[in-house]
Design a protein around this motif. Structure first.
Motif, short mmCIF file in Angstrom:
data_model
loop_
_atom_site.label_atom_id
_atom_site.label_comp_id
_atom_site.label_asym_id
_atom_site.label_seq_id
_atom_site.Cartn_x
_atom_site.Cartn_y
_atom_site.Cartn_z
N LEU A 1 4.53 -0.53 -9.90
CA LEU A 1 3.32 0.46 -10.05
C LEU A 1 3.15 0.84 -11.36
O LEU A 1 1.74 1.18 -11.86
CB LEU A 1 3.98 1.80 -9.51
CG LEU A 1 4.30 1.84 -8.06
CD1 LEU A 1 4.78 3.05 -7.36
CD2 LEU A 1 3.11 1.58 -7.07
N PRO B 1 5.44 7.68 -7.78
CA PRO B 1 4.90 8.54 -6.80
C PRO B 1 6.19 9.90 -6.97
O PRO B 1 5.76 10.84 -6.65
CB PRO B 1 5.28 7.62 -5.59
CG PRO B 1 5.09 6.16 -6.19
CD PRO B 1 5.69 6.29 -7.53
N GLY C 1 1.94 9.63 -9.87
CA GLY C 1 1.25 8.78 -8.93
C GLY C 1 1.50 9.29 -7.34
O GLY C 1 1.16 8.59 -6.36
N ALA C 2 1.88 10.64 -7.22
CA ALA C 2 2.10 10.87 -5.82
C ALA C 2 0.98 10.98 -4.96
O ALA C 2 -0.07 11.54 -5.57
CB ALA C 2 3.03 12.07 -5.76
N SER C 3 0.74 10.59 -3.83
CA SER C 3 -0.31 10.47 -2.89
C SER C 3 -0.09 12.32 -2.12
O SER C 3 0.69 12.52 -2.24
CB SER C 3 -0.36 9.45 -1.98
OG SER C 3 0.83 9.61 -1.11
N ASN D 1 2.47 6.02 -13.07
CA ASN D 1 2.02 6.17 -11.87
C ASN D 1 3.43 6.27 -10.81
O ASN D 1 3.31 5.82 -9.41
CB ASN D 1 1.49 4.41 -11.33
CG ASN D 1 0.31 4.27 -12.05
OD1 ASN D 1 -0.46 5.21 -12.31
ND2 ASN D 1 0.02 2.75 -12.48
N ARG E 1 7.93 -0.67 -2.45
CA ARG E 1 7.27 -1.56 -3.08
C ARG E 1 8.14 -2.78 -3.70
O ARG E 1 7.92 -3.97 -3.70
CB ARG E 1 6.49 -1.23 -4.09
CG ARG E 1 5.26 -0.24 -3.49
CD ARG E 1 4.09 -1.01 -2.97
NE ARG E 1 3.43 -1.88 -3.95
CZ ARG E 1 2.40 -1.39 -4.53
NH1 ARG E 1 1.95 -0.33 -4.34
NH2 ARG E 1 1.73 -2.27 -5.19
N THR F 1 2.74 11.74 0.07
CA THR F 1 4.04 11.94 -0.68
C THR F 1 4.21 13.44 -1.05
O THR F 1 5.40 13.95 -0.59
CB THR F 1 3.92 11.23 -1.77
OG1 THR F 1 3.55 9.83 -1.48
CG2 THR F 1 5.42 11.10 -2.60
N GLN G 1 0.91 -1.22 -0.07
CA GLN G 1 -0.03 0.05 0.11
C GLN G 1 0.94 1.34 0.04
O GLN G 1 0.28 2.42 -0.12
CB GLN G 1 -0.82 -0.16 1.34
CG GLN G 1 -1.95 -1.06 1.20
CD GLN G 1 -2.54 -1.24 2.34
OE1 GLN G 1 -2.52 -2.72 2.97
NE2 GLN G 1 -3.13 -0.20 3.13
N GLU G 2 2.01 1.09 0.24
CA GLU G 2 3.03 2.17 0.23
C GLU G 2 3.22 2.96 -1.19
O GLU G 2 3.16 2.35 -2.33
CB GLU G 2 4.51 1.83 0.80
CG GLU G 2 4.33 1.16 2.16
CD GLU G 2 5.48 1.67 3.08
OE1 GLU G 2 6.03 2.94 2.57
OE2 GLU G 2 5.75 0.93 3.83
N ASN G 3 3.13 4.14 -0.98
CA ASN G 3 3.28 5.01 -2.27
C ASN G 3 4.74 5.42 -2.68
O ASN G 3 5.13 6.47 -2.60
CB ASN G 3 2.20 6.39 -1.93
CG ASN G 3 2.45 7.22 -3.28
OD1 ASN G 3 2.80 8.38 -3.21
ND2 ASN G 3 1.86 6.73 -4.32
N CYS G 4 5.38 4.29 -2.78
CA CYS G 4 7.04 4.46 -2.70
C CYS G 4 7.58 3.35 -3.64
O CYS G 4 7.06 2.09 -3.06
CB CYS G 4 7.65 4.50 -1.60
SG CYS G 4 9.57 4.46 -1.91
#
Lengths: 173, 173
Positions: B105, B111, A148-150, B109, A15, A153, A8-11
Motif C-alpha cells: 500500500l 488503512p 488510507g482507511a476506506s 496509505n 493484501r 473500514t 482491492q481490499e482495504n487491509c
DNA sequence: AGAATCTAGTTGCAAAAAGAGACCACATCA
DNA sequence: TGATGTGGTCTCTTTTTGCAACTAGATTCT
C-alpha cells in the motif's frame, strides 16, 4: 490462492496474503532465506511439483518479492533471488519461526536458532514495542483508522472500538 | 492444505504453516483479532463459503489457536475465541501488516494503525533485536543448529554456512 | 561428431479441494 | 402456530494440485 480481489481490499494483511498467502509460498521463501536459489533445488528441497513451483516463483517475481536472474555462462542457469522487498520479510518469518518454536515444538526443541553472526548470540524474541522501545502486550493494543482507511473500514472500526470499550469499561475494571 | 507431513518436519516455520499456512486461515485470524467470534460473522465478513469456514475453524480449534465456546443462553450460540496461543500471533500478524503497509500500500496509505490504547501513540515497526535491544539487519543474521536439530537439518545448515562464508569472506569484504 | 546429460521448465491427466447454494435441526420470538 | 435466526451439513460444479511424461537449449563425454 484464488482470484479473489485481494488487490482491492482495504487491509494490508489481506493484501500481503494476496502475495504470500498461498500454501506453498512461505515455504518457498523459507527456502530462499536458507540460500536456495535454483529451480531444481527448490523442487528437491520442498518436494513440490514442478508446475506449482513454476507458478509460485512466477507469482513472487511478478509481485517483486523475488527476482529471476540469468546467471548462465554455460547453458541456461536462472536464479531466483530475494529482492529488498523479499528480504524485508525476515521479520515476518522470524516471528513465525519463534511462534512455532514456542507453541508447537516447545522450548528446548528449536531446530534452528537465529543469531547475530558476529557474536553468535541468539536474537531476542520479536516483540511489539512503544515508540520509547518498551514492549507492549496484546491487550494494550488497539486499532485506529489510518490515512488510507476506506469508509467501510472506518465503520467496522467504529463497531469494533465500541465493543472493545464495552468489554473493558463497564464499571468493573 | 494437503496432507503433507508438516507434523514431521524439523522446522518451526513449516510446522507453524501446517497450522496457519492455508489460504484462508490467516484471514480468519485477522478477523478474530478484529473481534469477530461468531460463525455467521466470519462468513459475512470474509465472504468465505460455509464448508471451508467450518473446516478451517475446526482445524484452528484442533490445533489450539481458537476455542469453541457455547455461550447460548437462548438457543445454540457458539463463539470462536482466540486462545493464548492464538493471541500470541499478534506479533506475526502485526509484522505482516506492517510489511503490507510498507511494500504494497505504501507509506501514507495505511488503512489501520496499531496504537497503544492508553496513549493513542502508534507502535514501533516490528524489528529483530540483539539481546541488548539494539536492532539488527538481515545480513548480520545467521542460522545455527538448535537443540532440536535433526541430522538432516545439521547437514543442510553446514552447506548453508559454507556457502555463506564463501560469499562474504573471499578477501573482498 | 554424435550421444548422453543437465537445467528449467511445459503439457496432459486423474484426484483433491474450493465455491455456490440448497437444505436441516434446534431454539426462540411474535 | 408460524416465522426467524444460528450453526452448520450435503451435493454439485469448478479450480487447483500432484504426478508423470515430454521438450528445448546448451554442455560434457567419448
Amino acid at each position: 490462492m484464488r482470484q479473489r480481489n485481494w488487490n482491492q481490499e482495504n487491509c494490508s494483511v489481506a493484501r500481503a496474503l494476496g502475495v504470500l498467502g498461498d500454501t506453498w509460498t512461505l515455504l518457498i521463501l523459507r527456502e530462499a532465506f536458507f540460500g536456495t536459489r535454483r529451480f531444481a533445488d527448490f523442487e528437491a528441497r520442498l518436494a513440490i511439483s514442478k508446475n506449482v513451483l513454476s507458478q509460485r516463483l512466477q507469482h513472487l517475481v511478478d509481485h517483486g518479492v523475488l527476482e529471476k536472474i540469468d546467471v548462465g555462462r554455460h547453458g541456461p542457469r536462472f536464479e531466483y533471488r530475494l529482492t529488498h522487498m523479499g528480504k524485508d520479510l525476515t521479520t515476518v518469518l522470524t516471528a513465525l519461526r519463534q511462534w512455532g518454536d514456542r507453541w508447537i515444538l516447545g522450548e528446548g526443541n528449536e531446530p534452528l536458532i537465529v543469531v547475530d553472526r558476529t557474536t553468535g548470540e541468539p536474537i531476542e524474541p520479536v516483540r511489539i514495542r512503544r515508540s520509547d522501545g518498551s514492549p507492549i502486550g496484546p491487550r494494550e493494543l488497539e486499532l485506529r483508522a489510518g490515512p488510507g482507511a476506506s469508509e467501510e473500514t472506518r465503520e467496522r472500526l467504529e463497531a469494533y472500538l465500541e465493543k472493545r470499550s464495552a468489554k473493558t469499561d463497564p464499571r468493573k475494571g
